[in-house]
Design an enzyme around this catalytic site. Structure first.
Site, mmCIF file in Angstrom:
data_model
loop_
_atom_site.group_PDB
_atom_site.id
_atom_site.type_symbol
_atom_site.label_atom_id
_atom_site.label_comp_id
_atom_site.label_asym_id
_atom_site.label_seq_id
_atom_site.Cartn_x
_atom_site.Cartn_y
_atom_site.Cartn_z
ATOM 1 N N HIS A 114 0.805 -1.217 0.000
ATOM 2 C CA HIS A 114 0.000 0.000 0.000
ATOM 3 C C HIS A 114 0.841 1.272 0.000
ATOM 4 C CE1 HIS A 114 -4.371 -0.794 0.359
ATOM 5 N NE2 HIS A 114 -3.976 -1.988 0.746
ATOM 6 N N ASP A 115 2.152 1.153 -0.051
ATOM 7 C CA ASP A 115 2.959 2.370 -0.126
ATOM 8 C C ASP A 115 2.573 3.117 -1.404
ATOM 9 O OD1 ASP A 115 4.105 0.114 -1.390
ATOM 10 O OD2 ASP A 115 5.986 1.178 -1.662
ATOM 11 N N GLY A 183 4.665 -2.207 7.070
ATOM 12 C CA GLY A 183 4.798 -0.803 6.722
ATOM 13 C C GLY A 183 3.923 0.095 7.568
ATOM 14 N N ASN A 481 3.553 7.576 6.254
ATOM 15 C CA ASN A 481 2.772 6.510 5.633
ATOM 16 C C ASN A 481 1.915 6.987 4.462
ATOM 17 O OD1 ASN A 481 3.817 4.481 7.131
ATOM 18 N ND2 ASN A 481 2.000 4.091 8.363
ATOM 19 N N TYR A 482 1.805 8.302 4.291
ATOM 20 C CA TYR A 482 1.224 8.839 3.053
ATOM 21 C C TYR A 482 2.391 9.230 2.136
ATOM 22 C CZ TYR A 482 -3.242 9.273 5.609
ATOM 23 O OH TYR A 482 -4.382 9.035 6.337
#
Length: 544
Positions: A114-115, A183, A481-482
């Site tokens: 999902h990165d 992550g 994380n965004y």
């Protein structure tokens, strides 16, 4: 046979042997890597089950299985790893680290994929991808309210396993069930119980990690500095995180959920958004209210009339209590929302997880075990932090800008509560007190091609630029994380530290310098690196 003739024959044989050896091709990277693995605790019989070259029929399906962003799904333009490794036991991960070092290639580590910028599975240089999806065991201990969860697990699997053991335990983490634990946790971890319990990393007790030397370490053996760094500093800069031990939290048997939509054509909607800013971070810690601001197209009701553009404000909430207490709170502190008892849905915590993940009310918790996720979209995300309430005229100009752009939206995530009680240096994640809410900028699209991509990327970047007067400054803060490569990229060259500081201070503020010191201590040669990794104090030769 004379001695001289014998010597000549021996010389000729030796010469032919050397010539043959010199002209033979060097061993491939794959062969070198596999030979190294067999020496380092991976039996030859297991190699074909966990190591894949581009010639392997399963290579593409494994690579694409956890790509969550359509921008990086194109098989002809997206860079591919030289080798994919999918270990099934911890010792194999240690072997992968040792053997990747021998190949002198970059190592990319993927848990859920999902990165947002795809840096766990793409690179501009040759690399080996370590995919952790087989390492996803979860062990729950209800007596001391803890769990060990391997980093290849997804959040949905974690929530489901907690629910199977207890209906009054939960865990404060993200609302998307297909996000990988590795992550998510190592980057901070953000969810709808943070005002009550803090971030995900605020509830981490221990960890298991493979360091640059292939050693498997826990909190005691890695030391408090490294343990601090991987709780919000991004684990991929420091090693391969195998598992986290987490502290579970007690949740009530009944929680309340609501989702209320308002439109700017209603004269009170903008006033409600103003009031939300002044209430959401200060109201009872049991209440978390997210606000989505999205441009929409309103179809004309009259025949032949044109559609119009508008802004929709959607208030989504989780309240750790029943609807009667929630209604009392809202009517007193947030009356402009106009919440009614009919808007409030009482349910169990696990059902609230399903609602927040946009499942319908008939969905069973087993749906959380689905690792595939939503249909693939093209997407881009950015982030900001707001410290001072945006005035009404500012909101009105923002709404006008969003309508003119067309599709880029924003998600406002409130702070306060437990977040304001934790010091900035307690973990690498520094965005604590003084923050009203975090913004996630969001744009999704389905159209293929570079023209569409350029248009949508321009929209979100334009909106981000427009928001400059309303958000944090010096530095303009961002959430790791965004992941957003617009705010800086490191080529790991002679200016690595200076380039790392550009994005590092946005993600970590004053904690960046401590992260650099930890990095320099545990990985001085900068083996664990990516486009936005923590650099070392020592200047490195260009490594990729």
């Amino acid at each position: 046979m004379s001695p001289s003739f014998l010597f000549f024959l021996l010389f000729l044989l030796k010469f032919n042997s050397l010539s043959s050896h010199a002209s033979s091709p060097p061993p491939s990277v794959y062969d070198t890597f596999v030979n190294c693995l067999t020496i380092n605790s991976v039996p030859q019989s297991e190699i074909s089950k966990i190591v894949y070259s581009p010639n392997d029929p399963s290579f593409n399906s494994i690579l694409q299985a956890y790509i969550r962003n359509g921008r990086f799904f194109n098989s002809s333009t997206t860079s591919k790893p030289v080798i994919i490794v999918t270990p099934t036991v911890e010792s194999q991960v240690a072997g992968v680290v040792i053997c990747t070092k021998q190949t002198n290639l970059q190592l990319k580590i993927r848990s859920g994929g999902h990165d947002y910028e795809g840096i766990s599975y793409i690179s501009d240089v040759p690399f080996i991808m370590l995919d952790m999806f087989n390492l996803r065991s979860i062990s729950i201990d209800t007596n001391d309210k803890t769990a060990w969860v391997q980093t290849g697990a997804i959040l949905g699997e974690l929530y489901y396993n907690i629910w199977k053991k207890s209906e009054v335990l939960g865990f404060p983490a993200g609302v998307c069930p297909t996000v990988g634990v590795g992550g998510h946790v190592s980057g901070g971890g953000y969810g709808n119980m943070l005002r009550k319990f803090g971030l995900t990393v605020d509830n981490v007790l221990d960890a298991r990690l493979v360091d640059v030397n292939g050693r498997i370490l826990d909190r005691k053996s890695m030391g408090e500095d490294l343990f601090w760094a991987i709780k919000g500093g991004g684990g991929a800069s420091f090693g391969v995180i195998l598992a986290f031990q987490i502290q579970l939290v007690t949740v009530p048997q009944i929680v309340t959920y609501f989702r209320v939509e308002r439109f700017i054509e209603d004269n009170t909607t903008t006033d409600a958004v103003v009031q939300w800013q002044n209430v959401a971070s200060k109201i009872d810690n049991d209440l978390y209210m997210r606000l989505l601001i999205q441009p929409i197209t309103v179809k004309a009701k009259a025949k032949g009339a044109k559609s119009t553009k508008s802004i929709r404000a959607t208030f989504i909430a989780l309240f750790l209590g029943d609807s009667s207490r929630l209604m009392s709170l809202i009517s007193k502190e947030f009356p402009l929302l106009g919440l009614t008892k009919q808007d409030c849905l009482e349910m169990s915590w696990i059902d609230s997880v399903l609602h927040w993940a946009n499942f319908d009310s008939t969905t069973k918790p087993e749906a959380l075990l689905n690792r595939k996720g939503d249909p693939l979209n093209y997407l881009k995300r950015k982030s900001d932090y707001v410290q001072t309430s945006i005035p009404k005229n500012g909101l009105e100009s923002i709404f006008e800008k969003m309508i003119s752009l067309g599709k880029a939206g924003m998600v406002f995530n409130p702070y306060g509560g437990r977040m304001g009680e934790i010091a900035e240096g307690e973990t690498p994640f520094p965005h604590r007190s003084g923050i009203l809410f975090k913004i996630q900028y969001s744009v999704n699209w389905h159209e293929e091609g570079l023209t569409a991509e350029k248009d949508y990327l321009s929209q979100i970047r334009d909106l981000y630029s427009f928001m400059t007067p309303y958000v944090s400054k010096n530095p303009r803060q961002a959430y790791l994380n965004y992941r957003d490569l617009d705010i800086g990229i490191n080529d790991q060259g002679p200016q690595s530290l200076e380039k790392g500081r550009v994005y590092g201070t946005k993600y970590f503020k004053n904690n960046f310098d401590r992260l650099v010191k930890v990095k320099s201590m545990v990985d001085p040669q900068n083996f664990f690196r990516n486009e936005q990794s923590i650099p070392t104090l020592r200047k490195q030769r260009k490594m990729f």
